[in-house]
Scaffold this active site. Structure first.
Site, PDB file in Angstrom:
ATOM      1  N   SER A  21       0.836  -1.204   0.000  1.00 21.04           N
ATOM      2  CA  SER A  21       0.000   0.000   0.000  1.00 21.04           C
ATOM      3  C   SER A  21       0.872   1.255   0.000  1.00 21.04           C
ATOM      4  O   SER A  21       1.652   1.485   0.929  1.00 21.04           O
ATOM      5  CB  SER A  21      -0.908  -0.005   1.237  1.00 21.04           C
ATOM      6  OG  SER A  21      -1.592   1.218   1.308  1.00 21.04           O
TER       7      SER A  21
ATOM      8  N   HIS B  73      -1.229  -1.014  -4.290  1.00 23.05           N
ATOM      9  CA  HIS B  73      -2.526  -0.587  -3.767  1.00 23.05           C
ATOM     10  C   HIS B  73      -2.447   0.910  -3.476  1.00 23.05           C
ATOM     11  O   HIS B  73      -1.530   1.367  -2.792  1.00 23.05           O
ATOM     12  CB  HIS B  73      -2.800  -1.374  -2.487  1.00 23.05           C
ATOM     13  CG  HIS B  73      -4.116  -1.108  -1.853  1.00 23.05           C
ATOM     14  ND1 HIS B  73      -5.268  -1.784  -2.217  1.00 23.05           N
ATOM     15  CD2 HIS B  73      -4.478  -0.248  -0.862  1.00 23.05           C
ATOM     16  CE1 HIS B  73      -6.282  -1.349  -1.467  1.00 23.05           C
ATOM     17  NE2 HIS B  73      -5.830  -0.417  -0.635  1.00 23.05           N
TER      18      HIS B  73
ATOM     19  N   ASP C 138      -4.455   4.119  -1.957  1.00 29.30           N
ATOM     20  CA  ASP C 138      -5.583   4.532  -1.111  1.00 29.30           C
ATOM     21  C   ASP C 138      -5.968   5.982  -1.372  1.00 29.30           C
ATOM     22  O   ASP C 138      -5.162   6.889  -1.153  1.00 29.30           O
ATOM     23  CB  ASP C 138      -5.193   4.386   0.362  1.00 29.30           C
ATOM     24  CG  ASP C 138      -5.146   2.936   0.790  1.00 29.30           C
ATOM     25  OD1 ASP C 138      -6.119   2.211   0.526  1.00 29.30           O
ATOM     26  OD2 ASP C 138      -4.131   2.528   1.390  1.00 29.30           O
TER      27      ASP C 138
ATOM     28  N   MET D 209      -8.436   8.962  -0.259  1.00 31.71           N
ATOM     29  CA  MET D 209      -9.304   9.364   0.868  1.00 31.71           C
ATOM     30  C   MET D 209      -9.730  10.807   0.691  1.00 31.71           C
ATOM     31  O   MET D 209      -8.914  11.659   0.320  1.00 31.71           O
ATOM     32  CB  MET D 209      -8.527   9.236   2.173  1.00 31.71           C
ATOM     33  CG  MET D 209      -7.954   7.853   2.407  1.00 31.71           C
ATOM     34  SD  MET D 209      -7.050   7.798   3.957  1.00 31.71           S
ATOM     35  CE  MET D 209      -6.492   6.092   3.948  1.00 31.71           C
TER      36      MET D 209
ATOM     37  N   HIS E 197      -8.095   2.133  -4.479  1.00 32.81           N
ATOM     38  CA  HIS E 197      -9.120   1.911  -3.451  1.00 32.81           C
ATOM     39  C   HIS E 197      -9.735   3.258  -3.099  1.00 32.81           C
ATOM     40  O   HIS E 197      -9.095   4.079  -2.442  1.00 32.81           O
ATOM     41  CB  HIS E 197      -8.432   1.250  -2.231  1.00 32.81           C
ATOM     42  CG  HIS E 197      -9.313   1.046  -1.051  1.00 32.81           C
ATOM     43  ND1 HIS E 197      -8.819   0.753   0.206  1.00 32.81           N
ATOM     44  CD2 HIS E 197     -10.671   1.080  -0.914  1.00 32.81           C
ATOM     45  CE1 HIS E 197      -9.819   0.614   1.060  1.00 32.81           C
ATOM     46  NE2 HIS E 197     -10.958   0.818   0.409  1.00 32.81           N
TER      47      HIS E 197
ATOM     48  N   MET F 148     -11.820   5.485  -1.063  1.00 33.63           N
ATOM     49  CA  MET F 148     -12.519   5.696   0.214  1.00 33.63           C
ATOM     50  C   MET F 148     -13.086   7.099   0.166  1.00 33.63           C
ATOM     51  O   MET F 148     -12.602   8.017   0.852  1.00 33.63           O
ATOM     52  CB  MET F 148     -11.541   5.505   1.383  1.00 33.63           C
ATOM     53  CG  MET F 148     -11.216   4.048   1.637  1.00 33.63           C
ATOM     54  SD  MET F 148      -9.721   3.861   2.628  1.00 33.63           S
ATOM     55  CE  MET F 148      -8.498   4.035   1.350  1.00 33.63           C
TER      56      MET F 148
ATOM     57  N   MET G 265     -12.390  -5.113   4.484  1.00 33.66           N
ATOM     58  CA  MET G 265     -11.623  -4.208   5.346  1.00 33.66           C
ATOM     59  C   MET G 265     -11.460  -4.880   6.698  1.00 33.66           C
ATOM     60  O   MET G 265     -12.437  -5.175   7.386  1.00 33.66           O
ATOM     61  CB  MET G 265     -12.353  -2.865   5.515  1.00 33.66           C
ATOM     62  CG  MET G 265     -12.427  -2.014   4.257  1.00 33.66           C
ATOM     63  SD  MET G 265     -10.846  -1.739   3.418  1.00 33.66           S
ATOM     64  CE  MET G 265      -9.862  -0.985   4.710  1.00 33.66           C
TER      65      MET G 265
ATOM     66  N   GLY H 122      -9.130   4.436   6.770  1.00 31.24           N
ATOM     67  CA  GLY H 122      -8.746   5.824   7.009  1.00 31.24           C
ATOM     68  C   GLY H 122      -7.284   6.013   7.349  1.00 31.24           C
ATOM     69  O   GLY H 122      -6.710   7.055   7.070  1.00 31.24           O
ATOM     70  N   PHE H 123      -6.682   4.987   7.919  1.00 28.67           N
ATOM     71  CA  PHE H 123      -5.298   5.130   8.381  1.00 28.67           C
ATOM     72  C   PHE H 123      -4.527   3.824   8.193  1.00 28.67           C
ATOM     73  O   PHE H 123      -5.114   2.748   8.306  1.00 28.67           O
ATOM     74  CB  PHE H 123      -5.254   5.507   9.866  1.00 28.67           C
ATOM     75  CG  PHE H 123      -6.030   6.767  10.155  1.00 28.67           C
ATOM     76  CD1 PHE H 123      -5.424   8.015   9.992  1.00 28.67           C
ATOM     77  CD2 PHE H 123      -7.365   6.705  10.536  1.00 28.67           C
ATOM     78  CE1 PHE H 123      -6.150   9.177  10.219  1.00 28.67           C
ATOM     79  CE2 PHE H 123      -8.089   7.862  10.759  1.00 28.67           C
ATOM     80  CZ  PHE H 123      -7.481   9.107  10.604  1.00 28.67           C
ATOM     81  N   GLY H 124      -3.243   3.958   7.978  1.00 27.20           N
ATOM     82  CA  GLY H 124      -2.374   2.791   7.987  1.00 27.20           C
ATOM     83  C   GLY H 124      -1.985   2.460   9.419  1.00 27.20           C
ATOM     84  O   GLY H 124      -2.216   3.255  10.338  1.00 27.20           O
ATOM     85  N   GLY H 125      -1.434   1.292   9.618  1.00 30.59           N
ATOM     86  CA  GLY H 125      -0.860   0.941  10.912  1.00 30.59           C
ATOM     87  C   GLY H 125      -1.842   0.582  12.006  1.00 30.59           C
ATOM     88  O   GLY H 125      -1.472   0.565  13.182  1.00 30.59           O
TER      89      GLY H 125
ATOM     90  N   ASP I  57      -7.525  -5.987   3.660  1.00 26.11           N
ATOM     91  CA  ASP I  57      -6.839  -4.696   3.750  1.00 26.11           C
ATOM     92  C   ASP I  57      -6.934  -4.158   5.164  1.00 26.11           C
ATOM     93  O   ASP I  57      -8.021  -3.878   5.660  1.00 26.11           O
ATOM     94  CB  ASP I  57      -7.515  -3.727   2.761  1.00 26.11           C
ATOM     95  CG  ASP I  57      -6.812  -2.389   2.650  1.00 26.11           C
ATOM     96  OD1 ASP I  57      -5.707  -2.230   3.212  1.00 26.11           O
ATOM     97  OD2 ASP I  57      -7.379  -1.490   2.002  1.00 26.11           O
ATOM     98  N   GLY I  58      -5.769  -4.030   5.806  1.00 24.53           N
ATOM     99  CA  GLY I  58      -5.718  -3.442   7.146  1.00 24.53           C
ATOM    100  C   GLY I  58      -5.108  -4.384   8.158  1.00 24.53           C
ATOM    101  O   GLY I  58      -5.613  -5.491   8.370  1.00 24.53           O
ATOM    102  N   GLY I  59      -3.981  -3.975   8.720  1.00 22.76           N
ATOM    103  CA  GLY I  59      -3.362  -4.766   9.788  1.00 22.76           C
ATOM    104  C   GLY I  59      -2.775  -6.080   9.319  1.00 22.76           C
ATOM    105  O   GLY I  59      -2.605  -7.010  10.122  1.00 22.76           O
TER     106      GLY I  59
ATOM    107  N   GLY J 137       0.549  -2.268   4.215  1.00 22.89           N
ATOM    108  CA  GLY J 137       1.216  -0.965   4.250  1.00 22.89           C
ATOM    109  C   GLY J 137       2.374  -0.991   5.226  1.00 22.89           C
ATOM    110  O   GLY J 137       3.535  -1.174   4.856  1.00 22.89           O
TER     111      GLY J 137
END
Ligand code: DX5
Ligand code: ZN
Length: 228
Positions: free
Chosen positions: A11, A36, A38, A40, A69, A71, A140, A145-148, A179-181, A201
Site C-alpha cells: 500500500s 494498492h 488509497d 481518501m 481503493h 474511500m 476491510m 482511514g489510516f495505515g498501521g 486490507d488493514g493490519g 502498508g
C-alpha cells in the site's frame, strides 16, 4: 498481473514519500503483484490522501498494475479521472454507493477491473446480487482511514462466509482481498479463511528493507501452505 494463488499488494499510503520511486522499485523487484493506492476524501474517512495526479505519477514509477481503493463519498464522480490516470482496477465502498451495481458495471465498461469494499460492520450478504459485476471483494480488516491499525479478527468469519458464497455460486475467479493490519501472522489467518490478495502498508514500508519485508510475507504464506 502475475496470477499467483496468492498476491501481495503493497500500500502506497505507507511509503516514505521522500523516496517514493526507490521504495516502489524495491517492492517491485521483490515480487509485488500490484500496488494498492488509497484515495481518501476527508468525508467518507477522516483523512486525506492522494488524487489522480498521484496515480499518473505512480504509473511512471512502476510496471505493476495500480489498484485504486476509493474511500470517498460519491465515487461515481471519480471513476473516469482514475481510469484516465492509469488505474488497472478500481474498488468502491458498498457504504458509499446508492446504486452499486450500476457503479461496478460502469467500472467494467471503462476497462478497469471492478472491486467492492466492505467496512468491518458491513455484511457480505448483498454480494450475492453483484457476483456478475465484480472481480474483487475487498474485506476491510480495519476501519478505513489510516495505515498501521490492528487487524480485526472478527472479519475472519466474514472471509470464510465469502469463500463459501463464491464456491457455492461457482464464482471462484472473484478475488478475496484483505486490507488493514496485515502482517506475517494475520496474512496466514486470512489465507486460511479464504483470502487470496493481501494489502500491506506498515508491514512492508515501516521496515528498513521493504523488499525483504515483502519476501517475508510471501514466505509466511508459503510456509503455511498458502502459496504455489
Ligand atoms: C486503510 C487503507 C489501507 C492501509 C493499510 O484505510 O485502506 O490500504 O494502507 O495499511 P496497514 O497495512 O498499515 O494496515
Ligand atoms: Zn486500502
Amino acid at each position: 498481473m502475475i496470477h499467483r494463488k496468492h498476491c501481495i499488494a503493497p500500500s502506497v499510503l505507507s511509503v516514505d514519500f521522500t523516496c517514493l520511486k526507490q521504495q516502489i522499485q524495491q517492492v517491485e523487484d521483490a515480487g509485488a503483484d500490484c500496488m494498492h493506492v488509497d484515495i481518501m476524501d476527508g468525508h467518507f474517512v477522516p483523512n486525506l490522501s492522494m488524487g489522480p495526479a498521484m496515480v499518473k505519477a505512480l504509473q511512471r514509477c512502476t510496471q505493476l498494475p495500480l489498484d485504486v481503493h476509493l474511500m470517498v463519498r460519491e465515487p461515481d464522480r471519480w471513476i473516469d479521472p482514475f481510469q484516465q490516470a492509469g488505474a488497472h482496477s478500481i474498488t468502491v465502498h458498498m457504504e458509499a454507493c446508492t446504486h452499486i451495481q450500476r457503479t461496478l458495471s460502469y467500472i467494467g465498461q471503462v476497462g478497469c477491473k471492478a472491486g467492492v469494499a466492505l467496512n468491518p460492520a458491513t455484511s457480505e450478504e448483498s454480494l450475492h446480487y453483484l457476483l456478475a459485476d465484480i472481480d474483487t471483494v475487498l474485506v476491510m480488516t480495519v476501519n478505513p482511514g489510516f495505515g498501521g491499525q490492528s487487524f480485526l479478527t472478527n472479519q475472519l468469519k466474514k472471509i470464510e462466509r465469502l469463500r463459501a458464497l463464491l464456491d457455492h455460486n461457482q464464482a471462484q475467479e472473484v478475488t478475496i482481498a484483505v486490507d488493514g493490519g496485515i502482517n506475517t501472522q494475520t496474512a496466514v489467518q486470512a489465507a486460511q479463511a479464504g483470502a487470496n490478495l493481501f494489502v500491506a502498508g506498515h508491514a512492508i514500508f515501516a521496515s528498513s528493507d521493504p523488499g525483504q519485508a515483502l519476501k517475508q510475507l510471501r514466505q509466511a504464506l508459503e510456509l503455511a501452505g498458502h502459496n504455489r
